[in-house]
Design an enzyme around this catalytic site. Structure first.
Site, mmCIF file in Angstrom:
data_model
loop_
_atom_site.group_PDB
_atom_site.id
_atom_site.type_symbol
_atom_site.label_atom_id
_atom_site.label_comp_id
_atom_site.label_asym_id
_atom_site.label_seq_id
_atom_site.Cartn_x
_atom_site.Cartn_y
_atom_site.Cartn_z
ATOM 1 N N CYS A 1 -4.662 59.716 -0.848
ATOM 2 C CA CYS A 1 -5.518 59.087 0.158
ATOM 3 C C CYS A 1 -5.327 59.813 1.485
ATOM 4 C CB CYS A 1 -5.143 57.614 0.295
ATOM 5 S SG CYS A 1 -6.146 56.722 1.490
ATOM 6 N N LEU A 2 -6.422 60.102 2.166
ATOM 7 C CA LEU A 2 -6.322 60.810 3.450
ATOM 8 C C LEU A 2 -5.569 59.984 4.488
ATOM 9 C CD1 LEU A 2 -9.904 62.370 3.676
ATOM 10 C CD2 LEU A 2 -7.757 63.516 3.077
ATOM 11 N N GLY B 1 -13.330 61.532 -0.874
ATOM 12 C CA GLY B 1 -13.940 60.269 -0.466
ATOM 13 C C GLY B 1 -13.378 59.839 0.873
ATOM 14 N N HIS C 1 -11.581 53.440 -5.523
ATOM 15 C CA HIS C 1 -10.619 53.675 -4.445
ATOM 16 C C HIS C 1 -11.273 53.431 -3.081
ATOM 17 C CE1 HIS C 1 -7.264 56.063 -2.490
ATOM 18 N NE2 HIS C 1 -8.182 56.065 -1.540
ATOM 19 N N HIS D 1 -10.870 50.245 0.094
ATOM 20 C CA HIS D 1 -10.666 50.370 1.543
ATOM 21 C C HIS D 1 -11.486 49.324 2.306
ATOM 22 C CE1 HIS D 1 -8.105 53.851 2.141
ATOM 23 N NE2 HIS D 1 -8.817 54.585 1.322
ATOM 24 N N GLN E 1 -11.352 54.031 7.457
ATOM 25 C CA GLN E 1 -10.427 55.159 7.636
ATOM 26 C C GLN E 1 -10.729 55.968 8.886
ATOM 27 O OE1 GLN E 1 -10.892 56.628 3.342
ATOM 28 N NE2 GLN E 1 -8.793 57.180 3.867
HETATM 29 NI NI NI Z 1 -8.162 56.402 0.545
#
Ligand code: NI
Length: 177
Positions: A97-98, A47, A139, A143, A52
């Site tokens: 999480c990236l 995701g 999730h 964000h 992000q």
């Molecule tokens: Ni994330």
């Protein structure tokens, strides 16, 4: 298509509330979504939310690969999402999480959620999700409100580096209630 730079925890874009997408049908939005999907698959991740990639708009992309089980889903977008709970059942789910590379934690999440929004054609999206599908949309939705998963950790013994957690697996996580 292009790979986008992923913001890491500490960048202010990750802790602000993102804005509604005024016109989901714009070509610029479709290009952003295509680039976000490419970036997510390259990372690799399951995701990715627009903040992000330094774009403070309310949209996210996700997919569920075949190897994760429970029903694969091809990459897709939800623009201007709304999440509703279906019941009160929660569970602790392991998340990474990236924007927080190398770490993961067990976080309480709703077992089942309903989410709505639109896609790049402006077509309505309305889905009831459970399992990993419900987990990833909660999730990613977080964000959009500037919430990162460590902010939801309730037991910091279940938070660590992937490499250490692989060497010293924590005790099985019980349902949170
Ligand atoms: Ni994330």
């Amino acid at each position: 298509m292009a790979l986008l730079k992923i913001a890491r925890m500490g960048h202010p874009v990750l802790v602000q509330r993102a804005l509604e997408v005024p016109d989901p049908g714009l070509p610029e939005i479709r290009r952003l979504v295509d680039d976000m999907i490419e970036t997510m698959l390259d990372a690799p991740g399951i995701g990715l939310a627009a903040p992000q990639v330094h774009v403070p708009l309310r949209l996210f992309v996700f997919h569920i690969p075949e190897e994760r089980g429970g029903g694969a889903l091809t990459p897709r977008v939800v623009i201007n999402p709304v999440i509703e709970k279906i019941d009160d059942e929660q569970v602790l789910r392991w998340e990474g999480c990236l924007s927080i590379p190398g770490l993961r934690a067990a976080v309480p999440r709703m077992v089942r959620v309903r989410y709505t929004g639109v896609d790049c054609d402006g077509a309505p999206v309305s889905v009831e999700a459970d399992g990993l599908h419900a987990n990833v949309v909660q999730h990613e939705y977080d964000h959009l409100d500037g919430i990162l998963y460590p902010m939801r950790v309730t037991d910091f013994r279940l938070f660590g580096f992937n490499e250490e957690l692989a060497k010293f697996p924590p005790q099985p996580v019980e349902a949170a209630g």
